[in-house]
Design a protein around this motif. Structure first.
Motif, mmCIF file in Angstrom:
data_model
loop_
_atom_site.group_PDB
_atom_site.id
_atom_site.type_symbol
_atom_site.label_atom_id
_atom_site.label_comp_id
_atom_site.label_asym_id
_atom_site.label_seq_id
_atom_site.Cartn_x
_atom_site.Cartn_y
_atom_site.Cartn_z
ATOM 1 N N THR A 169 15.445 12.036 -0.516
ATOM 2 C CA THR A 169 16.897 11.885 -0.644
ATOM 3 C C THR A 169 17.491 11.019 0.470
ATOM 4 N N ALA A 170 16.652 10.417 1.289
ATOM 5 C CA ALA A 170 17.125 9.537 2.361
ATOM 6 C C ALA A 170 17.838 8.333 1.747
ATOM 7 N N PRO A 171 18.781 7.721 2.480
ATOM 8 C CA PRO A 171 19.576 6.621 1.926
ATOM 9 C C PRO A 171 18.757 5.452 1.367
ATOM 10 N N LEU A 172 17.689 5.084 1.991
ATOM 11 C CA LEU A 172 16.918 3.921 1.526
ATOM 12 C C LEU A 172 15.767 4.295 0.588
ATOM 13 N N ALA A 173 15.566 5.566 0.347
ATOM 14 C CA ALA A 173 14.447 6.009 -0.489
ATOM 15 C C ALA A 173 14.504 5.420 -1.898
ATOM 16 N N ALA A 174 15.692 5.206 -2.401
ATOM 17 C CA ALA A 174 15.840 4.667 -3.764
ATOM 18 C C ALA A 174 15.309 3.242 -3.877
ATOM 19 N N TYR A 175 15.212 2.544 -2.748
ATOM 20 C CA TYR A 175 14.737 1.162 -2.760
ATOM 21 C C TYR A 175 13.227 1.033 -2.594
ATOM 22 N N LEU A 176 12.588 2.129 -2.314
ATOM 23 C CA LEU A 176 11.129 2.105 -2.131
ATOM 24 C C LEU A 176 10.432 2.193 -3.485
ATOM 25 N N PRO A 177 9.323 1.480 -3.633
ATOM 26 C CA PRO A 177 8.583 1.578 -4.905
ATOM 27 C C PRO A 177 7.895 2.934 -5.009
ATOM 28 N N GLU A 178 7.607 3.307 -6.220
ATOM 29 C CA GLU A 178 6.861 4.547 -6.442
ATOM 30 C C GLU A 178 5.442 4.372 -5.900
ATOM 31 N N PRO A 179 4.903 5.388 -5.262
ATOM 32 C CA PRO A 179 3.541 5.267 -4.721
ATOM 33 C C PRO A 179 2.510 4.861 -5.770
ATOM 34 N N ALA A 180 2.613 5.392 -6.979
ATOM 35 C CA ALA A 180 1.653 5.036 -8.033
ATOM 36 C C ALA A 180 1.729 3.554 -8.379
ATOM 37 N N VAL B 228 2.573 1.142 -6.273
ATOM 38 C CA VAL B 228 1.932 0.425 -5.152
ATOM 39 C C VAL B 228 0.415 0.480 -5.302
ATOM 40 N N VAL B 229 -0.098 1.657 -5.607
ATOM 41 C CA VAL B 229 -1.545 1.809 -5.781
ATOM 42 C C VAL B 229 -2.026 0.951 -6.950
ATOM 43 N N GLY B 230 -1.283 0.956 -8.049
ATOM 44 C CA GLY B 230 -1.658 0.148 -9.213
ATOM 45 C C GLY B 230 -1.720 -1.333 -8.886
ATOM 46 N N ARG B 231 -0.703 -1.828 -8.173
ATOM 47 C CA ARG B 231 -0.707 -3.253 -7.799
ATOM 48 C C ARG B 231 -1.848 -3.573 -6.859
ATOM 49 N N TRP B 232 -2.124 -2.665 -5.920
ATOM 50 C CA TRP B 232 -3.212 -2.899 -4.976
ATOM 51 C C TRP B 232 -4.544 -3.002 -5.720
ATOM 52 N N PHE B 233 -4.812 -2.085 -6.633
ATOM 53 C CA PHE B 233 -6.086 -2.130 -7.349
ATOM 54 C C PHE B 233 -6.154 -3.295 -8.324
ATOM 55 N N ASP B 234 -5.042 -3.733 -8.869
ATOM 56 C CA ASP B 234 -5.038 -4.959 -9.675
ATOM 57 C C ASP B 234 -5.493 -6.137 -8.817
ATOM 58 N N PHE B 235 -4.977 -6.200 -7.594
ATOM 59 C CA PHE B 235 -5.366 -7.256 -6.666
ATOM 60 C C PHE B 235 -6.861 -7.154 -6.325
ATOM 61 N N VAL B 236 -7.337 -5.946 -6.038
ATOM 62 C CA VAL B 236 -8.747 -5.743 -5.700
ATOM 63 C C VAL B 236 -9.641 -6.166 -6.865
ATOM 64 N N GLU B 237 -9.249 -5.836 -8.093
ATOM 65 C CA GLU B 237 -10.030 -6.251 -9.260
ATOM 66 C C GLU B 237 -10.130 -7.770 -9.338
ATOM 67 N N THR B 238 -9.029 -8.448 -9.034
ATOM 68 C CA THR B 238 -9.026 -9.909 -9.043
ATOM 69 C C THR B 238 -9.948 -10.460 -7.966
ATOM 70 N N VAL B 239 -9.899 -9.865 -6.780
ATOM 71 C CA VAL B 239 -10.757 -10.312 -5.681
ATOM 72 C C VAL B 239 -12.227 -10.091 -6.032
ATOM 73 N N VAL B 240 -12.560 -8.930 -6.573
ATOM 74 C CA VAL B 240 -13.952 -8.635 -6.935
ATOM 75 C C VAL B 240 -14.433 -9.584 -8.029
ATOM 76 N N ALA B 241 -13.600 -9.860 -9.011
ATOM 77 C CA ALA B 241 -13.974 -10.807 -10.078
ATOM 78 C C ALA B 241 -14.235 -12.192 -9.492
ATOM 79 N N GLU B 242 -13.397 -12.612 -8.561
ATOM 80 C CA GLU B 242 -13.589 -13.921 -7.929
ATOM 81 C C GLU B 242 -14.866 -13.940 -7.088
ATOM 82 N N GLN B 243 -15.142 -12.856 -6.381
ATOM 83 C CA GLN B 243 -16.365 -12.782 -5.591
ATOM 84 C C GLN B 243 -17.608 -12.774 -6.483
ATOM 85 N N LYS B 244 -17.518 -12.132 -7.640
ATOM 86 C CA LYS B 244 -18.632 -12.142 -8.592
ATOM 87 C C LYS B 244 -18.877 -13.566 -9.083
ATOM 88 N N ARG B 245 -17.797 -14.269 -9.462
ATOM 89 C CA ARG B 245 -17.924 -15.647 -9.916
ATOM 90 C C ARG B 245 -18.554 -16.508 -8.828
#
Length: 108
Positions: free
Chosen positions: A49-60, A62-79
């Motif tokens: 309920t903090a004033p800036l909390a509404a501007y923060l992304p949902e943790p899930a 953030v995790v989803g975007r991070w793993f999307d990035f990791v998948e891209t990095v792993v695919a590039e490393q495989k190539r």
């Protein structure tokens, strides 16, 4: 069973064991985290309920975007790795059967 088959089978067994061990430890960590999180619920409730909390992304999210990035990095490393092994294979001489000895055996 050939040496290649044995090595492949051994690698697959080790991979399966490693994934199983990771799953088991992940479950233990999640369970422990749930127990600790319960103790901090009053603090977490106030933070939501903090004033800036509404501007923060949902943790899930953030995790989803991070793993999307990791998948891209792993695919590039495989190539990259496949391209590298292809370049090395092209530069290596073709495998051939062992040559017979050019010298004649000594007579006894």
């Amino acid at each position: 069973m050939s040496v290649t088959d044995t090595l492949t089978s051994t690698a697959q067994t080790i991979q399966a064991w490693s994934l199983s061990a990771l799953k088991t430890s992940d479950e233990a960590i999640v369970d422990a985290t749930k127990a600790v999180a319960g103790a901090f619920e009053p603090v977490v409730s106030r933070a939501r309920t903090a004033p800036l909390a509404a501007y923060l992304p949902e943790p899930a999210a953030v995790v989803g975007r991070w793993f999307d990035f990791v998948e891209t990095v792993v695919a590039e490393q495989k190539r990259f790795t496949l391209d590298l092994t292809g370049a090395l294979a092209a530069a290596a001489p073709a495998a051939s059967a062992p040559k017979a000895s050019a010298t004649k055996p000594r007579a006894k």
